[in-house]
Motif scaffolding. Structure first.
Motif, PDB file in Angstrom:
ATOM      1  N   LYS A 128      -8.098  -0.012  -1.293  1.00 12.17           N
ATOM      2  CA  LYS A 128      -8.116  -0.643   0.020  1.00 12.17           C
ATOM      3  C   LYS A 128      -7.373   0.202   1.054  1.00 12.17           C
ATOM      4  N   ASN A 132      -8.922   1.835   4.479  1.00 14.30           N
ATOM      5  CA  ASN A 132      -8.277   1.460   5.736  1.00 14.30           C
ATOM      6  C   ASN A 132      -7.759   2.697   6.467  1.00 14.30           C
ATOM      7  N   HIS A 325      -2.900  -6.839   3.545  1.00 11.57           N
ATOM      8  CA  HIS A 325      -3.041  -6.878   2.094  1.00 11.57           C
ATOM      9  C   HIS A 325      -1.690  -7.234   1.479  1.00 11.57           C
TER      10      HIS A 325
END
Length: 464
Positions: A128, A132, A325
């Protein structure tokens, strides 16, 4: 030891309610569920009072061994002061101190520590973060991941997608798209075209070829679409594949060339397993991100960590940008307090130095098994080894699916346990026995492993 009445109650309750992980539950229709009740040092005991050498470190976890009261006391002290608080916009002392400690040990500029509950979450976080990051630096198409064949990276949907074991994935498909596999570093099974005229594969030639397949994969997918390469320092699944000389240096060059992040998945290999705090240090390469867990607390509390470079962190350090997150239990106060005590013991008892001093003896003891007809290869580094089993040592012929089922599940797993050795017989790839003992082990434990393995493997050969 548990009395008969309590033992019977545990067995019935386990059958009625406990769904064990990666376990063929029907195995216990006519057999007892092994119940481990106590541990001390390198040994554990079951509910019957039988003693086993823990040659797998629980699950590549128990670096300092079992029964370390100072780790339990650290947990109790922290729980009495602050049992829980999340890291969502707040902090607590043990997480702050541990992040600084890890950053001081991590290679290069890996100074940003993002805590998770375990290894799969650390891998998930790294993917992730990679996606990102590239969106923030103006390369939004970079999202794909390259990993190696047979490699295991976790069970969450993203981490499982990165995993290179089709048998673990098919029942959960469709998974997250855009992951691609390249060859691993199993030189024992190197392609025949890499052999010289004597039939020998040069390790550096093999390593260069294996690394270059990453560049081929990036070119095939398009450099503007590939975000990261996920590699373990020593690949676990398949039975411990160390990197050939120069392999990671070439991978680093490729990642720099194509602006791809190098993620070193050290969920197993970090925190002493290879005689260093991080496997990247042992093999002399600089990752952009490290994922870790397991030995960070020696298993006394659940914890994982994703460690990112200052460069990857930088776009999130300004204005309104946020890495959206996190995990409820990531960086739990009790777990981080245990990890701090774990690291203190590492330093006081010179755990890494001890692994480096004794790893040669460990390897040499295991290599005695090469005189057995079933043993084709012994490989690994530090306190992390795989023993590949073969049907024919001369041709390296492996077992077919039925033979592997009979050998591993039908005989070896139970026979090794009955012999008082807890390890792992695995056929995710070719059949192997994996060993990852506590880092406190010495020659007496190595000898015990070799003797028990020799007895059981000799019996196994007679059954084939």
């Amino acid at each position: 030891m548990v009395d008969d009445k309590a033992h019977d109650a545990l067995q019935q309750s386990a059958r009625d309610h406990l769904w064990m992980h990666f376990t063929r539950m029907s195995s216990y229709d006519t057999a007892e569920v092994p119940v481990i009740v106590r541990g001390d040092g390198a040994y554990v005991w079951d509910s019957h009072g039988r003693k086993y050498l823990d040659a797998l470190g629980g699950l590549f976890v128990s670096q300092l061994g079992h029964g370390r009261t100072e780790l339990a006391e650290a947990a109790a002290k922290q729980a009495s002061e602050l049992a829980f608080f999340p890291l969502w916009s707040y902090a607590h002392p043990s997480a702050i101190e541990l992040a600084a400690k890890i950053a001081s040990q991590a290679p290069g500029d890996l100074n940003r520590v993002f805590f998770t509950s375990g290894g799969g979450e650390a891998v998930e976080s790294a993917w992730k973060l990679a996606k990102n990051y590239f969106k923030l630096v103006g390369k939004p198409m970079k999202h794909k991941v390259i990993s190696r064949a047979i490699a295991y990276h976790g069970t969450t949907q993203g981490a499982l997608s990165i995993t290179g074991l089709p048998g673990l994935k098919q029942q959960f498909e469709p998974l997250v798209p855009s992951t691609f596999r390249v060859p691993n570093t199993n030189i024992y099974r190197a392609p025949a075209f890499l052999e010289d005229t004597s039939g020998v594969v040069d390790p550096e030639t093999f390593g260069r070829w294996a690394a270059d397949q990453i560049a081929v994969a990036i070119e095939n997918e398009g450099p503007d679409t590939v975000a990261a390469v996920f590699l373990e320092p020593v690949q676990n699944a398949g039975g411990c594949f160390p990197p050939p000389p120069g392999y990671f240096q070439r991978v680093r060059e490729i990642c720099d060339q194509y602006d791809v992040l190098l993620v070193s998945d050290e969920v197993i290999c970090a925190y002493g397993r290879l005689g260093h705090m991080f496997g990247a240090e042992r093999y002399g390469y600089q990752p952009d991100i490290i994922t870790s867990a397991k030995g960070i607390t020696s298993g006394y509390a659940p914890l994982g960590a994703m460690i990112a470079s200052d460069r990857i962190y930088e776009p999130f350090a300004h204005g309104t940008e946020t890495f959206l997150h996190g995990y409820t239990f990531g960086g739990h106060p009790v777990s981080t307090a245990v990890a701090l005590k774990n690291f203190e013991i590492f330093e006081n008892e010179k755990i890494n130095e001890g692994v480096r001093e004794r790893e040669g003896a460990f390897r040499g003891t295991l290599e005695r098994l090469l005189d057995l007809p079933l043993v084709g290869d012994v490989r690994g580094d530090g306190f992390f080894y795989g023993i590949e089993l073969v049907k024919d040592r001369t041709t390296k012929e492996t077992f077919d699916e039925d033979e592997s089922e009979r050998l591993l599940r039908g005989f070896l797993s139970k026979a090794l346990f009955d012999a008082g050795l807890y390890c792992r017989a695995d056929d995710r790839g070719d059949p192997v026995i994996q060993l990852s003992p506590p880092l406190i082990c010495g020659q007496e434990h190595f000898d015990e492993m070799e003797q028990k393995l020799r007895t059981v493997l000799t019996e196994a050969a007679a059954l084939l």
